[in-house]
Design a protein around this motif. Structure first.
Motif, PDB file in Angstrom:
ATOM      1  N   MET A   1     -15.196  17.328   6.890  1.00 41.89           N
ATOM      2  CA  MET A   1     -13.958  17.278   6.131  1.00 41.89           C
ATOM      3  C   MET A   1     -13.791  15.881   5.530  1.00 41.89           C
ATOM      4  O   MET A   1     -13.872  14.880   6.235  1.00 41.89           O
ATOM      5  N   LYS A   2     -13.569  15.834   4.230  1.00 46.16           N
ATOM      6  CA  LYS A   2     -13.364  14.560   3.553  1.00 46.16           C
ATOM      7  C   LYS A   2     -11.933  14.084   3.813  1.00 46.16           C
ATOM      8  O   LYS A   2     -10.984  14.860   3.672  1.00 46.16           O
ATOM      9  N   LEU A   3     -11.803  12.829   4.184  1.00 49.73           N
ATOM     10  CA  LEU A   3     -10.481  12.280   4.482  1.00 49.73           C
ATOM     11  C   LEU A   3      -9.763  11.896   3.191  1.00 49.73           C
ATOM     12  O   LEU A   3     -10.369  11.367   2.264  1.00 49.73           O
ATOM     13  N   GLU A   4      -8.474  12.164   3.170  1.00 46.13           N
ATOM     14  CA  GLU A   4      -7.607  11.756   2.064  1.00 46.13           C
ATOM     15  C   GLU A   4      -7.626  10.235   1.978  1.00 46.13           C
ATOM     16  O   GLU A   4      -7.500   9.538   2.982  1.00 46.13           O
ATOM     17  N   VAL A   5      -7.811   9.706   0.774  1.00 47.96           N
ATOM     18  CA  VAL A   5      -7.793   8.259   0.569  1.00 47.96           C
ATOM     19  C   VAL A   5      -6.337   7.808   0.521  1.00 47.96           C
ATOM     20  O   VAL A   5      -5.517   8.399  -0.180  1.00 47.96           O
ATOM     21  N   LEU A   6      -6.027   6.790   1.294  1.00 46.89           N
ATOM     22  CA  LEU A   6      -4.672   6.243   1.297  1.00 46.89           C
ATOM     23  C   LEU A   6      -4.482   5.373   0.057  1.00 46.89           C
ATOM     24  O   LEU A   6      -5.361   4.581  -0.279  1.00 46.89           O
ATOM     25  N   GLU A   7      -3.338   5.517  -0.590  1.00 50.87           N
ATOM     26  CA  GLU A   7      -3.042   4.724  -1.781  1.00 50.87           C
ATOM     27  C   GLU A   7      -1.714   4.018  -1.618  1.00 50.87           C
ATOM     28  O   GLU A   7      -0.758   4.606  -1.096  1.00 50.87           O
ATOM     29  N   LYS A   8      -1.665   2.776  -2.100  1.00 52.56           N
ATOM     30  CA  LYS A   8      -0.431   2.004  -2.045  1.00 52.56           C
ATOM     31  C   LYS A   8       0.683   2.791  -2.741  1.00 52.56           C
ATOM     32  O   LYS A   8       0.454   3.427  -3.762  1.00 52.56           O
ATOM     33  N   ASP A   9       1.876   2.760  -2.151  1.00 48.18           N
ATOM     34  CA  ASP A   9       3.081   3.447  -2.629  1.00 48.18           C
ATOM     35  C   ASP A   9       3.039   4.958  -2.413  1.00 48.18           C
ATOM     36  O   ASP A   9       3.979   5.658  -2.777  1.00 48.18           O
ATOM     37  N   GLY A  10       1.966   5.472  -1.796  1.00 48.34           N
ATOM     38  CA  GLY A  10       1.889   6.896  -1.494  1.00 48.34           C
ATOM     39  C   GLY A  10       2.599   7.210  -0.183  1.00 48.34           C
ATOM     40  O   GLY A  10       2.679   6.369   0.714  1.00 48.34           O
ATOM     41  N   TYR A  11       3.111   8.427  -0.094  1.00 52.20           N
ATOM     42  CA  TYR A  11       3.762   8.924   1.122  1.00 52.20           C
ATOM     43  C   TYR A  11       2.763   9.820   1.848  1.00 52.20           C
ATOM     44  O   TYR A  11       2.099  10.646   1.219  1.00 52.20           O
ATOM     45  N   TYR A  12       2.693   9.673   3.186  1.00 51.97           N
ATOM     46  CA  TYR A  12       1.683  10.392   3.954  1.00 51.97           C
ATOM     47  C   TYR A  12       2.222  10.925   5.273  1.00 51.97           C
ATOM     48  O   TYR A  12       3.092  10.311   5.898  1.00 51.97           O
ATOM     49  N   LYS A  99     -11.779  11.987  16.235  1.00 48.67           N
ATOM     50  CA  LYS A  99     -12.527  10.981  15.484  1.00 48.67           C
ATOM     51  C   LYS A  99     -11.714  10.160  14.483  1.00 48.67           C
ATOM     52  O   LYS A  99     -11.642   8.956  14.584  1.00 48.67           O
ATOM     53  N   HIS A 100     -11.129  10.783  13.494  1.00 46.68           N
ATOM     54  CA  HIS A 100     -10.348  10.062  12.485  1.00 46.68           C
ATOM     55  C   HIS A 100      -8.919  10.566  12.517  1.00 46.68           C
ATOM     56  O   HIS A 100      -8.686  11.738  12.734  1.00 46.68           O
ATOM     57  N   PHE A 101      -7.980   9.636  12.258  1.00 47.22           N
ATOM     58  CA  PHE A 101      -6.609  10.116  12.162  1.00 47.22           C
ATOM     59  C   PHE A 101      -6.474  10.934  10.881  1.00 47.22           C
ATOM     60  O   PHE A 101      -7.073  10.633   9.863  1.00 47.22           O
ATOM     61  N   LYS A 102      -5.719  12.015  10.981  1.00 49.74           N
ATOM     62  CA  LYS A 102      -5.531  12.901   9.838  1.00 49.74           C
ATOM     63  C   LYS A 102      -4.470  12.309   8.935  1.00 49.74           C
ATOM     64  O   LYS A 102      -3.539  11.663   9.397  1.00 49.74           O
ATOM     65  N   ARG A 103      -4.618  12.561   7.640  1.00 47.70           N
ATOM     66  CA  ARG A 103      -3.637  12.083   6.687  1.00 47.70           C
ATOM     67  C   ARG A 103      -3.529  13.079   5.546  1.00 47.70           C
ATOM     68  O   ARG A 103      -4.532  13.545   5.019  1.00 47.70           O
ATOM     69  N   ILE A 104      -2.303  13.417   5.216  1.00 52.01           N
ATOM     70  CA  ILE A 104      -2.033  14.319   4.096  1.00 52.01           C
ATOM     71  C   ILE A 104      -1.063  13.603   3.168  1.00 52.01           C
ATOM     72  O   ILE A 104       0.005  13.156   3.605  1.00 52.01           O
ATOM     73  N   ARG A 105      -1.439  13.492   1.909  1.00 48.48           N
ATOM     74  CA  ARG A 105      -0.550  12.869   0.930  1.00 48.48           C
ATOM     75  C   ARG A 105       0.556  13.858   0.570  1.00 48.48           C
ATOM     76  O   ARG A 105       0.294  15.034   0.342  1.00 48.48           O
ATOM     77  N   LEU A 106       1.779  13.363   0.556  1.00 46.79           N
ATOM     78  CA  LEU A 106       2.920  14.200   0.228  1.00 46.79           C
ATOM     79  C   LEU A 106       3.110  14.209  -1.286  1.00 46.79           C
ATOM     80  O   LEU A 106       3.135  13.157  -1.912  1.00 46.79           O
ATOM     81  N   SER A 107       3.250  15.391  -1.840  1.00 49.98           N
ATOM     82  CA  SER A 107       3.258  15.529  -3.293  1.00 49.98           C
ATOM     83  C   SER A 107       4.630  15.349  -3.937  1.00 49.98           C
ATOM     84  O   SER A 107       4.712  14.999  -5.104  1.00 49.98           O
TER      85      SER A 107
END
Length: 183
Positions: A1-12, A99-107
């Motif tokens: 599973m590809k992890l969501e890339v964290l972006e500045k000013d994004g909500y997760y 393994k990795h913390f999960k992250r979902i970007r809020l739309s």
């Protein structure tokens, strides 16, 4: 599973659980230490819109205030510091978290509001606890006037004020209760 890339000013929505579903918190002191380390490593780099710590998992609702690499490294340092202390405390070795913390970007704002409700109602959904009294979620910080590190004013504005914030939580709780009665 590809992890969501964290972006500045994004909500997760950031979440994880113990490896193989194991406990990541054995007592209230573990949860207090988790929150202390969270503040130590991440405060300022992120804004907090909600959280809930359960015995074998956690949920965080955040906005990135800093660059992705800085925040990702801060999360890594935070999780490592907590896992090492937890393992030492209970005389355990090995990985604590999956393994990795999960992250979902809020739309959008609707998703953000629904996620805050979901996170706060987690104790009711998983353990049958009264979410209003649960000590290790951000719900009480929103309805209190005590100083807090969460984005109280911004979230209450999102819900249209404190009364509607409470109303939405009660409505959602009733919906979950009714839903579970028919399963």
């Amino acid at each position: 599973m590809k992890l969501e890339v964290l972006e500045k000013d994004g909500y997760y929505h950031i979440y994880n659980r113990g490896i193989n579903g194991c406990l990541i918190f054995e007592n209230d002191e573990n949860k207090k230490f988790f929150l202390k380390q969270f503040s130590k490593y991440l405060l300022g780099k992120i804004s907090i819109f909600g959280y809930c710590l359960m015995d074998n998992h956690f949920h965080l609702v955040i906005r990135l205030n800093d660059d992705e690499k800085i925040v990702t490294q801060a999360f890594s340092n935070f999780f490592n510091s907590y896992a090492k202390a937890f393992n030492k405390d209970i005389d355990r070795t090995g990985s604590l978290f999956e393994k990795h913390f999960k992250r979902i970007r809020l739309s959008d704002e609707v998703y953000l509001k629904q996620l805050i409700l979901y996170v706060h109602l987690n104790p009711k959904h998983h353990l049958g606890f009264d979410f209003k009294e649960y000590k290790f979620s951000s719900y009480q910080a929103f309805i209190s006037d005590k100083e807090t590190k969460i984005e109280r004013e911004e979230v209450l504005r999102l819900f249209g004020g404190l009364e509607n914030f409470i109303f939405c939580h009660n409505q959602r709780k009733d919906f979950l209760t009714e839903k579970h009665t028919f399963e």
